[in-house]
Design a protein around this motif. Sequence first.
Motif, PDB file in Angstrom:
ATOM      1  N   LEU A 147      85.266 -10.525 -62.798  1.00 22.28           N
ATOM      2  CA  LEU A 147      84.673  -9.539 -63.045  1.00 22.28           C
ATOM      3  C   LEU A 147      85.347  -8.436 -63.743  1.00 22.28           C
ATOM      4  O   LEU A 147      86.365  -8.086 -63.560  1.00 22.28           O
ATOM      5  CB  LEU A 147      84.225  -8.715 -61.546  1.00 22.28           C
ATOM      6  CG  LEU A 147      83.152  -7.628 -61.550  1.00 22.28           C
ATOM      7  CD1 LEU A 147      81.895  -8.095 -61.899  1.00 22.28           C
ATOM      8  CD2 LEU A 147      82.981  -7.102 -60.001  1.00 22.28           C
ATOM      9  N   LEU A 148      84.574  -8.091 -65.029  1.00 25.72           N
ATOM     10  CA  LEU A 148      85.165  -7.069 -65.768  1.00 25.72           C
ATOM     11  C   LEU A 148      85.437  -5.731 -65.351  1.00 25.72           C
ATOM     12  O   LEU A 148      84.476  -5.268 -64.476  1.00 25.72           O
ATOM     13  CB  LEU A 148      84.294  -6.908 -67.182  1.00 25.72           C
ATOM     14  CG  LEU A 148      84.616  -5.969 -68.156  1.00 25.72           C
ATOM     15  CD1 LEU A 148      86.075  -6.470 -68.698  1.00 25.72           C
ATOM     16  CD2 LEU A 148      83.429  -6.001 -69.297  1.00 25.72           C
ATOM     17  N   MET A 149      86.676  -5.305 -65.475  1.00 23.88           N
ATOM     18  CA  MET A 149      87.104  -3.805 -64.905  1.00 23.88           C
ATOM     19  C   MET A 149      88.025  -3.359 -65.977  1.00 23.88           C
ATOM     20  O   MET A 149      88.778  -3.684 -66.693  1.00 23.88           O
ATOM     21  CB  MET A 149      87.776  -4.046 -63.618  1.00 23.88           C
ATOM     22  CG  MET A 149      87.078  -4.637 -62.303  1.00 23.88           C
ATOM     23  SD  MET A 149      88.198  -4.926 -61.086  1.00 23.88           S
ATOM     24  CE  MET A 149      88.431  -6.679 -60.861  1.00 23.88           C
ATOM     25  N   THR A 150      87.594  -1.744 -66.039  1.00 23.41           N
ATOM     26  CA  THR A 150      88.540  -0.971 -66.791  1.00 23.41           C
ATOM     27  C   THR A 150      88.943   0.320 -66.323  1.00 23.41           C
ATOM     28  O   THR A 150      88.201   0.866 -65.319  1.00 23.41           O
ATOM     29  CB  THR A 150      87.475  -0.683 -68.317  1.00 23.41           C
ATOM     30  OG1 THR A 150      86.459   0.041 -67.677  1.00 23.41           O
ATOM     31  CG2 THR A 150      87.119  -1.967 -68.740  1.00 23.41           C
ATOM     32  N   GLY A 151      90.091   0.813 -66.945  1.00 19.85           N
ATOM     33  CA  GLY A 151      90.558   2.294 -66.512  1.00 19.85           C
ATOM     34  C   GLY A 151      91.156   3.009 -67.518  1.00 19.85           C
ATOM     35  O   GLY A 151      91.850   2.304 -68.247  1.00 19.85           O
ATOM     36  N   VAL A 152      91.537   4.172 -67.478  1.00 18.48           N
ATOM     37  CA  VAL A 152      92.617   4.925 -68.242  1.00 18.48           C
ATOM     38  C   VAL A 152      93.152   6.004 -67.534  1.00 18.48           C
ATOM     39  O   VAL A 152      92.737   6.397 -66.347  1.00 18.48           O
ATOM     40  CB  VAL A 152      91.458   5.681 -69.291  1.00 18.48           C
ATOM     41  CG1 VAL A 152      92.156   6.801 -70.227  1.00 18.48           C
ATOM     42  CG2 VAL A 152      90.514   4.634 -70.293  1.00 18.48           C
TER      43      VAL A 152
END
Length: 458
Positions: A147-152
């Motif tokens: 599952l694609l996940m992102t964060g900054v």
Amino acid sequence: MLMKKRFGILLLLAAATLPGGCTSGSIGPDTAARARMQVEVIAGEAGAHDLVHTVRFLVFDDASARPALDVNELVTLTPQEQEATAFRVVLEVNCNHDKLVAVVVNEPAALTPELGGVTSLSDLGELEFRMADAFNDGHSEPLATGLLMTGVKRGFAVTAENALQADAAKVKVQVLRAVARVELWLAVDAESTAALNASTGVSLLRSHDAGLLFGPDADNGFGRLATVAAPSLTVEWQYAGTDPLPLTETPQLVCAFYTPERSCSAPDDADKLVLRIRGVDSPGGARNAEAILSEFAPEGGSPQPLEAVLRNRVYRITGRVGSGQFEHTVLPWSDAGQGIVIDPQYFLRIDRDRLHLPGSGDEDYIQARTDYDRDDRGFPRGIRIGRIRYYDNSGAPVAGDDDGPFGWLAVTPGSPEGVLEQRIRFAAGAAPEAAEQGCYATVEVRAGNLARLIRITR
């Protein structure tokens, strides 16, 4: 239930010597030296689809003024590390007092060239992913890449005092699933009966085929909410069980869809998601229903208008056959339970759902796991193999003269039925006489009343 794990991955990545890495274009005393930063990525619960396969780190200098790329690095985790709820990587980076790090977990293979070529922070913020590159045809399951996940995270410094690994600047990044999940749960009212059967299907209308990789993050001043003028994509789920599934007074999860984050505030609910249910068997005949996802209530709260479908949220619709009523609840993903093929009491997981066996004698394996260790619900315990079906190149089912399958596929469990984990062998025999017939097959892997379809192409 998977145990929570935390890993310290002691990888020291020197961006100047690894593919995809480069040094900042900024010149000056603040960026003349290299130092260490330790990035801790927090991925939340590690469920079946939340396993972390790959992580990309993109580090920028002078993030608030003229962002310049410092590091662009892809890390692949070992199978032992993939169930971690948090892990750490040490990067060698420029010294700079205005750093930003963006993290992409489980990037689709189709997006790797674009991500590997990112040099601009603004370009990264506008990067889209295609649902077809990350999910199956019905958008009901992520592909085997996860599952694609992102964060900054922005607004931190790395200085000469962080030169040694033991003194690395410490940064925490919380990653969010890049999509929302829409779940349908069904139950019956007291003294009513109903069941799912081969005629039961569910459609999600007004979905979309792409989403922004990064969503709006006010705390870190990055990303934006996507808008879609007229969302028109319809994705579908069909009940694939061999036997009818009776509904009870306790809601059961029927199916789930993944959908990209976007606004949905057009007049007259014109861009709201719609769930359409058909063919639920009942004494009065087949029952159909439709639910417009126009408002949701936080768990324990009052209904509120739905102005946006937000990433990392679960939109749960619970319908009752008999009264025809629907309850709409929105939950944080971590509070909703993991995995989409899951009964309130047990799960069924496979490591992949597509195999390619082009030649006679070719073979491959999948790993299946369940915690269904009971026999009081009308199903045998453990994992079992269900029906094998064959299809021509147009997708139409095919069968032999005796209404039997063509038989070119052999499916062999590695252990007797009843065990909770199976290594299942798929082997291709001789091809059908007619090249246009039997070009692919589907196989049911079952546990309790759950079924996963494996697709095998030639």
